[in-house]
Design a protein around this motif. Sequence first.
Motif, PDB file in Angstrom:
ATOM      1  N   GLN A  35      31.351  35.704  44.267  1.00 40.58           N
ATOM      2  CA  GLN A  35      32.080  35.045  45.350  1.00 40.58           C
ATOM      3  C   GLN A  35      31.792  35.814  46.635  1.00 40.58           C
ATOM      4  N   TYR A  36      32.146  35.222  47.755  1.00 41.38           N
ATOM      5  CA  TYR A  36      31.940  35.888  49.042  1.00 41.38           C
ATOM      6  C   TYR A  36      33.255  35.946  49.799  1.00 41.38           C
ATOM      7  N   LEU A  37      33.539  37.099  50.347  1.00 42.01           N
ATOM      8  CA  LEU A  37      34.734  37.315  51.160  1.00 42.01           C
ATOM      9  C   LEU A  37      34.299  37.408  52.610  1.00 42.01           C
ATOM     10  N   SER A  38      34.702  36.427  53.421  1.00 44.60           N
ATOM     11  CA  SER A  38      34.348  36.423  54.839  1.00 44.60           C
ATOM     12  C   SER A  38      35.353  37.252  55.616  1.00 44.60           C
ATOM     13  N   TYR A  39      34.838  38.080  56.512  1.00 40.29           N
ATOM     14  CA  TYR A  39      35.755  38.869  57.330  1.00 40.29           C
ATOM     15  C   TYR A  39      35.634  38.551  58.807  1.00 40.29           C
ATOM     16  N   ASN A  40      34.793  37.631  59.172  1.00 40.87           N
ATOM     17  CA  ASN A  40      34.793  36.983  60.486  1.00 40.87           C
ATOM     18  C   ASN A  40      33.917  35.741  60.380  1.00 40.87           C
ATOM     19  N   GLU A  41      33.572  35.110  61.478  1.00 32.23           N
ATOM     20  CA  GLU A  41      32.870  33.826  61.420  1.00 32.23           C
ATOM     21  C   GLU A  41      31.453  33.916  60.867  1.00 32.23           C
ATOM     22  N   THR A  42      30.812  35.056  60.973  1.00 31.17           N
ATOM     23  CA  THR A  42      29.410  35.152  60.558  1.00 31.17           C
ATOM     24  C   THR A  42      29.137  36.178  59.462  1.00 31.17           C
ATOM     25  N   ASN A  43      30.095  37.004  59.117  1.00 30.73           N
ATOM     26  CA  ASN A  43      29.854  38.084  58.161  1.00 30.73           C
ATOM     27  C   ASN A  43      30.648  37.909  56.878  1.00 30.73           C
ATOM     28  N   HIS A  44      30.047  38.309  55.773  1.00 29.68           N
ATOM     29  CA  HIS A  44      30.743  38.270  54.492  1.00 29.68           C
ATOM     30  C   HIS A  44      30.223  39.376  53.581  1.00 29.68           C
ATOM     31  N   ILE A  45      31.044  39.702  52.588  1.00 26.49           N
ATOM     32  CA  ILE A  45      30.621  40.655  51.562  1.00 26.49           C
ATOM     33  C   ILE A  45      30.741  39.968  50.200  1.00 26.49           C
TER      34      ILE A  45
ATOM     35  N   VAL B 156      39.913  43.431  37.595  1.00 23.34           N
ATOM     36  CA  VAL B 156      38.987  44.326  38.283  1.00 23.34           C
ATOM     37  C   VAL B 156      38.318  43.572  39.422  1.00 23.34           C
ATOM     38  N   LEU B 157      38.265  44.217  40.585  1.00 22.01           N
ATOM     39  CA  LEU B 157      37.566  43.667  41.745  1.00 22.01           C
ATOM     40  C   LEU B 157      36.444  44.626  42.122  1.00 22.01           C
ATOM     41  N   LEU B 158      35.228  44.101  42.183  1.00 23.05           N
ATOM     42  CA  LEU B 158      34.053  44.861  42.600  1.00 23.05           C
ATOM     43  C   LEU B 158      33.549  44.261  43.892  1.00 23.05           C
ATOM     44  N   TYR B 159      32.977  45.054  44.759  1.00 27.01           N
ATOM     45  CA  TYR B 159      32.429  44.504  45.999  1.00 27.01           C
ATOM     46  C   TYR B 159      31.252  45.342  46.476  1.00 27.01           C
ATOM     47  N   ASP B 160      30.427  44.717  47.299  1.00 26.35           N
ATOM     48  CA  ASP B 160      29.331  45.431  47.949  1.00 26.35           C
ATOM     49  C   ASP B 160      29.729  45.743  49.380  1.00 26.35           C
ATOM     50  N   TYR B 161      29.316  46.906  49.841  1.00 27.28           N
ATOM     51  CA  TYR B 161      29.548  47.270  51.230  1.00 27.28           C
ATOM     52  C   TYR B 161      28.650  46.431  52.135  1.00 27.28           C
ATOM     53  N   THR B 162      29.029  46.297  53.383  1.00 31.65           N
ATOM     54  CA  THR B 162      28.164  45.638  54.357  1.00 31.65           C
ATOM     55  C   THR B 162      26.818  46.341  54.378  1.00 31.65           C
ATOM     56  N   GLY B 163      25.761  45.558  54.223  1.00 37.86           N
ATOM     57  CA  GLY B 163      24.408  46.102  54.182  1.00 37.86           C
ATOM     58  C   GLY B 163      23.868  46.293  52.781  1.00 37.86           C
ATOM     59  N   ASP B 164      24.718  46.179  51.763  1.00 41.96           N
ATOM     60  CA  ASP B 164      24.286  46.296  50.371  1.00 41.96           C
ATOM     61  C   ASP B 164      24.202  44.919  49.740  1.00 41.96           C
ATOM     62  N   GLY B 165      23.315  44.781  48.761  1.00 42.17           N
ATOM     63  CA  GLY B 165      23.219  43.536  48.013  1.00 42.17           C
ATOM     64  C   GLY B 165      22.951  42.348  48.918  1.00 42.17           C
ATOM     65  N   GLU B 166      23.769  41.316  48.792  1.00 40.55           N
ATOM     66  CA  GLU B 166      23.605  40.081  49.577  1.00 40.55           C
ATOM     67  C   GLU B 166      24.638  39.966  50.690  1.00 40.55           C
ATOM     68  N   SER B 167      25.179  41.078  51.131  1.00 42.54           N
ATOM     69  CA  SER B 167      26.156  41.012  52.225  1.00 42.54           C
ATOM     70  C   SER B 167      25.453  40.589  53.501  1.00 42.54           C
ATOM     71  N   GLN B 168      26.221  40.014  54.397  1.00 45.00           N
ATOM     72  CA  GLN B 168      25.682  39.577  55.689  1.00 45.00           C
ATOM     73  C   GLN B 168      26.424  40.245  56.807  1.00 45.00           C
ATOM     74  N   ARG B 169      25.663  40.678  57.787  1.00 46.02           N
ATOM     75  CA  ARG B 169      26.334  41.238  58.972  1.00 46.02           C
ATOM     76  C   ARG B 169      25.695  40.718  60.217  1.00 46.02           C
TER      77      ARG B 169
END
Length: 90
Positions: free
Chosen positions: A25-35, A77-90
């Motif tokens: 899944q993707y968690l958006s933290y503004n209009e253009t970025n997600h982790i 359990v919740l796992l996530y990638d940091y911004t810049g890792d995996g398929e995150s978008q910044r």
Amino acid sequence: MQPILNMLVLPKKKNGYTFPRHRLQYLSYNETNHIPIIYFPSENKELLFIYCHGSGSNLNNVYNFGGNLMNTYGISVLLYDYTGDGESQR
């Protein structure tokens, strides 16, 4: 010497994920970025373990760990990638 040290200490990050994508899944933290996140829900809704992987890692490296935590201890359990890792978008 530094590039050799980085190769030995920090494993190379893979592009793209190799685990079953239906969990992703993707968690958006503004209009253009997600982790990217993975959530393993359990029947016990009282406990949630949020796992922050180390530097040089991404969700590929911790996917099985998260599933094992849920199955072994019965916790969500919740796992996530940091911004810049995996398929995150910044």
